[in-house]
Design a protein around this motif. Structure first.
Motif, PDB file in Angstrom:
ATOM      1  N   THR A  13      28.858  10.915 -52.068  1.00 39.59           N
ATOM      2  CA  THR A  13      29.156  10.591 -50.669  1.00 39.59           C
ATOM      3  C   THR A  13      30.537   9.960 -50.543  1.00 39.59           C
ATOM      4  N   ALA A  14      30.805   8.983 -51.430  1.00 36.99           N
ATOM      5  CA  ALA A  14      32.108   8.311 -51.388  1.00 36.99           C
ATOM      6  C   ALA A  14      33.230   9.319 -51.582  1.00 36.99           C
ATOM      7  N   LEU A  15      33.058  10.201 -52.551  1.00 31.80           N
ATOM      8  CA  LEU A  15      34.095  11.194 -52.833  1.00 31.80           C
ATOM      9  C   LEU A  15      34.314  12.108 -51.623  1.00 31.80           C
ATOM     10  N   ARG A  16      33.213  12.517 -51.003  1.00 31.87           N
ATOM     11  CA  ARG A  16      33.332  13.362 -49.803  1.00 31.87           C
ATOM     12  C   ARG A  16      34.143  12.657 -48.713  1.00 31.87           C
ATOM     13  N   GLN A  62      33.808   0.189 -52.066  1.00 31.40           N
ATOM     14  CA  GLN A  62      33.193  -1.054 -52.500  1.00 31.40           C
ATOM     15  C   GLN A  62      31.989  -0.695 -53.357  1.00 31.40           C
ATOM     16  N   GLY A  63      31.914  -1.227 -54.552  1.00 30.34           N
ATOM     17  CA  GLY A  63      30.780  -0.914 -55.405  1.00 30.34           C
ATOM     18  C   GLY A  63      30.717  -1.892 -56.543  1.00 30.34           C
ATOM     19  N   ASP A  64      29.506  -2.210 -56.915  1.00 32.59           N
ATOM     20  CA  ASP A  64      29.275  -3.196 -57.943  1.00 32.59           C
ATOM     21  C   ASP A  64      29.962  -2.821 -59.255  1.00 32.59           C
ATOM     22  N   VAL A  65      30.117  -3.799 -60.095  1.00 28.57           N
ATOM     23  CA  VAL A  65      30.606  -3.559 -61.444  1.00 28.57           C
ATOM     24  C   VAL A  65      29.753  -2.470 -62.100  1.00 28.57           C
ATOM     25  N   GLY A  66      30.381  -1.475 -62.659  1.00 32.38           N
ATOM     26  CA  GLY A  66      29.633  -0.445 -63.358  1.00 32.38           C
ATOM     27  C   GLY A  66      28.989   0.610 -62.475  1.00 32.38           C
ATOM     28  N   THR A  91      26.519  14.011 -64.169  1.00 32.45           N
ATOM     29  CA  THR A  91      26.874  14.382 -62.797  1.00 32.45           C
ATOM     30  C   THR A  91      26.932  13.116 -61.948  1.00 32.45           C
ATOM     31  N   LEU A  92      27.653  13.206 -60.856  1.00 28.86           N
ATOM     32  CA  LEU A  92      27.827  12.030 -60.010  1.00 28.86           C
ATOM     33  C   LEU A  92      26.514  11.666 -59.313  1.00 28.86           C
ATOM     34  N   THR A  93      26.319  10.368 -59.102  1.00 29.39           N
ATOM     35  CA  THR A  93      25.152   9.927 -58.332  1.00 29.39           C
ATOM     36  C   THR A  93      25.375  10.275 -56.860  1.00 29.39           C
ATOM     37  N   GLY A  94      24.316  10.169 -56.089  1.00 32.95           N
ATOM     38  CA  GLY A  94      24.398  10.487 -54.661  1.00 32.95           C
ATOM     39  C   GLY A  94      25.466   9.652 -53.960  1.00 32.95           C
ATOM     40  N   MET A 127      40.089  -1.615 -42.701  1.00 38.97           N
ATOM     41  CA  MET A 127      39.832  -0.440 -43.534  1.00 38.97           C
ATOM     42  C   MET A 127      38.495   0.206 -43.208  1.00 38.97           C
ATOM     43  N   ASP A 128      38.410   1.511 -43.474  1.00 38.75           N
ATOM     44  CA  ASP A 128      37.116   2.170 -43.440  1.00 38.75           C
ATOM     45  C   ASP A 128      36.472   1.921 -44.794  1.00 38.75           C
ATOM     46  N   VAL A 129      35.153   1.875 -44.823  1.00 35.05           N
ATOM     47  CA  VAL A 129      34.499   1.468 -46.065  1.00 35.05           C
ATOM     48  C   VAL A 129      33.569   2.549 -46.619  1.00 35.05           C
ATOM     49  N   SER A 130      33.707   2.835 -47.895  1.00 39.85           N
ATOM     50  CA  SER A 130      32.736   3.660 -48.615  1.00 39.85           C
ATOM     51  C   SER A 130      31.997   2.748 -49.576  1.00 39.85           C
ATOM     52  N   LEU A 131      30.690   2.847 -49.555  1.00 40.46           N
ATOM     53  CA  LEU A 131      29.884   1.905 -50.314  1.00 40.46           C
ATOM     54  C   LEU A 131      29.122   2.624 -51.423  1.00 40.46           C
ATOM     55  N   ILE A 132      29.216   2.121 -52.658  1.00 41.58           N
ATOM     56  CA  ILE A 132      28.399   2.669 -53.745  1.00 41.58           C
ATOM     57  C   ILE A 132      27.385   1.614 -54.155  1.00 41.58           C
TER      58      ILE A 132
END
Ligand code: ADP
Ligand code: MG
Length: 694
Positions: A272-275, A292-296, A265-268, A437-442
């Motif tokens: 959030t990013a998907l939402r 924006q999210g780290d490698v992996g 299942t997706l992490t929190g 841009m608007d930013v979603s952060l993982i």
């Protein structure tokens, strides 16, 4: 058309005093050949010649200016002995020291019995005062040839500081005032000088405070550079969103099939990013968002879920990757999931040619393809979608603004655009790079990741390292071996990837492979495929593997000359391993003689694997100067901004830029006209070009 007032700013340096053919060549290499290049090249130091003691009172170690009488010339007897000139004043004696001078010239400069003003760094040698190669030796009559204060400019190799100084002074005098483009209230509040006044102040400082980043002049110039950047971004943003977007709302069926097919299942953070992305799809406004999210960190699956949501709403989608390797990899990851969800996908790269390509394009135009994965080939003129609604740009900083717009131009409606980047950049800098841009952060990593065991080893232990790798590979491991880029301009002592490949192949035979940036796409892919299948177990490479490549079986990463890489780059490279439940390791080989900062930077790599922490530390250690590898991070280059001192201006500039574009999108008002000067000066004029193209 460039505003007329800027004519002199863009004039050639050849018209400046002291700049002939040879110096122009040096300038071309160092900064550029237009007046504006000199003007925006700020001094980093100041030599103060106002300290004028008597010889015996003078404190050695710093710059002094002494008034002396010349007593005697002592020519050198052999080449190792310097030429000396003895002098005195009423308090004591001073020796001037010259290595390999032109004696006749010195005799003319320093006639015995005459008075001279000497300025330079005072040393104490065997208890006596001496100056080696004085900066100035002038008669009292010519005293004004020697300035009290002298600016020091960086990067003057091949060009004397004196010449650069003189030329810059002349440039400052030539260029005209420009209409004020900054907001009146800001200028009043902070008492900022006008642009040209600020240039004058930093190039003719009266104290070291005048050139410090905290000075009003520097603050003014930082405002200008930040505003230019933000304004260009805001203009692009406005253009991208000008076409009316659509509300894309699906029924959730395809997404549901996707989630059912996933073994996790997706992490929190992923949720959030998907939402956030799905909310943008639903909105009538065109999406312009960066994930924006780290490698992996699991960006790909979020992207795929968003694609499913868009396809549910009845539109086509595109996934753009910067390299063929990455495009193929996306296809490999997505294909099995697409099959289970009923998504129709295709791959388009530069290698699709002839009939198959024509057939693919026809299917695309007929709407038979839901998701087109590919490289730059996707933005070619003859690629037509039936109805493109949503586009994802992976490693988006590798693509230019023009390419983003070309993609958006493939639809009549506003296309929702989602960028992705695995390059963590410090929070303070996100706005400067992605202000539009608007930013979603993982930030959160998928569960169960083991940290990569990271070690720093001396470069001269190469043989030991190679032997260790050999043993590990025999036991079934797979290893990356990364060398600094091969380039003509690089120093010869760098281990070229090809040479290393030769050595390792000699040691371990055919299980060693090579990929580098100059290879053809097909050859690169073939080598990668062999590494993926295990036919190759040691893959020697330049940084081409840096972005996104996924071979979970690889558990060892060796990086030669690690001190030459930016921390973010090292972080991305390290992210290639530790992708399975096996223990992974990363060996950073460091040249022995490298200094304290190199040591500290590599220490950070050992201590953390949080990309954002690494990026912040890199910024802190390297200061405002060379902020990350600008190419790597997608950051625009800044000449005038000091990110420690001017951080508070970034958001101000962003807000101001958005307000300007909202009020006067064509920049035709009074302030708008002035701002055109700013965009051109800082060469953010793609913004202006866009306005002209409509
Ligand atoms: P990125 O594109 O951000 O570098 P990927 O999307 O390639 O990361 O994800 C890396 C790996 O983690 C993939 O093998 C993917 O299947 C896996 N993964 C992604 N999300 C999760 C999750 N929530 N739980 C477990 N594994 C995940
Ligand atoms: Mg929308």
């Amino acid at each position: 058309m460039r505003p007329e007032a800027l004519f002199d700013y863009f004039a050639d340096v050849e018209r400046l005093p002291g700049i002939g053919k040879r110096n122009r060549v040096a300038l071309e290499r160092l900064l550029g050949t237009r007046l504006v290049d000199l003007l925006l090249h700020l001094p980093t130091g100041l030599v103060d010649r106002r300290y004028r003691p008597k010889i015996n009172d003078a404190v050695p170690g710093g710059i002094v200016t002494l008034e002396v009488t010349v007593d005697e010339h002592v020519a050198s007897l052999n080449r190792r002995m310097p030429y000396r000139v003895h002098c005195h004043d009423e308090s004591g004696e001073l020796t001037l020291v010259f290595f390999n001078p032109r004696a006749d010239w010195l005799v003319r400069q320093l006639p015995v019995g005459e008075q001279r003003i000497i300025s330079g760094k005072l040393e104490e040698y065997q208890g006596k005062a001496q100056i080696t190669h004085p900066d100035y030796m002038v008669s009292k009559d010519n005293a004004d040839e020697m300035p009290d204060l002298e600016t020091v400019y960086p990067l003057t190799a091949g060009l004397s500081g004196k010449i650069l100084r003189k030329a810059t002074q002349a440039a400052v005098d030539i260029v005209p005032d420009l209409p004020e483009w900054l907001d009146g209230p800001l200028i009043k509040r902070d008492k900022l000088p006008a642009f040209v006044e600020a240039l004058r102040a930093v190039h003719s400082p009266t104290s070291i405070e005048d050139i410090a980043p905290s000075s009003l002049a520097r603050r003014r110039l930082a405002c200008d550079e930040l505003l230019a950047t933000q304004l260009a971004l805001a203009i692009v943003r406005e253009r991208t969103r000008r076409k009316r977007g659509r509300s894309l709302m699906g029924d959730g069926t395809i997404c549901e099939r996707l989630f059912n097919a996933l073994p996790y299942t997706l992490t929190g953070d992923q949720q959030t990013a998907l939402r956030e992305i799905v909310a943008d799809l639903k909105s009538e406004k065109a999406m312009l968002r960066l994930m924006q999210g780290d490698v992996g960190s699991g960006k790909t699956i979020v992207a795929l879920a968003a694609i499913c949501a868009a396809v549910e709403a009845g539109v086509q989608t595109a996934l753009l990757a910067p390299t063929e390797i990455l495009a193929h990899q996306h296809l490999d990851t997505i294909a099995p999931l697409a099959e289970k969800t009923g998504l129709k996908i295709a791959l388009l790269t530069g290698r699709n040619k002839g009939k198959p390509r024509a057939a693919l394009l026809e299917a695309l135009a007929n709407g038979e393809i839901d998701l087109l994965i590919g490289t730059h080939a996707i933005i070619q003129q003859d690629v037509h979608f039936k109805d493109l609604g949503f586009a994802i740009i992976d490693e988006q900083h590798r693509f230019g603004v023009q390419q983003r717009l070309a993609l958006a131009a493939k639809a009549d409606h506003g296309v929702d655009v989602l960028g992705m980047t695995a390059t963590p950049i410090p929070r303070t800098l996100t706005l400067t790079a992605y202000g539009d841009m608007d930013v979603s952060l993982i930030r959160e990593k998928p569960p169960g990741r083991k940290p990569v065991d990271t070690r720093v080893v001396a470069l001269d232990r190469l043989a030991d390292v190679a032997a260790g790798i050999g043993r590990a590979v025999k036991a079934g491991a797979r290893a990356y071996w990364v060398c600094p880029l091969v380039e003509e301009s690089e120093l010869l002592d760098l281990a070229a990837a090809e040479e290393r490949y030769g050595t390792l192949k000699h040691m371990f035979g055919d299980h060693v492979g090579l990929v580098h940036g100059k290879m053809k796409g097909a050859d690169k892919d073939a080598a990668m495929a062999k590494f993926q299948s295990g036919e190759i177990t040691i893959l020697v490479s330049t940084t081409v593997i840096e972005v996104g490549v996924n071979v979970p079986e690889a558990t060892i990463m060796v990086i030669e000359h690690a001190e030459r890489f930016g921390l973010s780059q090292l972080h991305q490279l390290r992210g290639r391993v530790g992708r399975s439940d096996q223990k992974s390791s990363c060996l950073l080989q460091r040249a022995n003689e490298k200094g304290e900062v190199a040591r500290k930077r590599l220490k950070i790599m050992r201590e953390t694997d949080d990309g954002f922490v690494i990026a912040e530390e890199d910024l802190r250690l390297r200061g405002g100067g060379e902020v990350l590898g600008t190419k790597q991070s997608g950051l625009p280059e800044f000449k005038l901004v000091d990110f420690a001192e001017h951080a508070d201006l970034i958001e101000l500039a962003r807000d101001d830029a958005r307000m300007i574009v909202a009020k006067d999108p064509e920049l035709t008002g009074k302030r708008g006209q002035a701002l055109r000067h700013l965009l051109y000066l800082f060469e953010r004029d793609e913004g202006v070009r866009l306005m002209q193209s409509g």
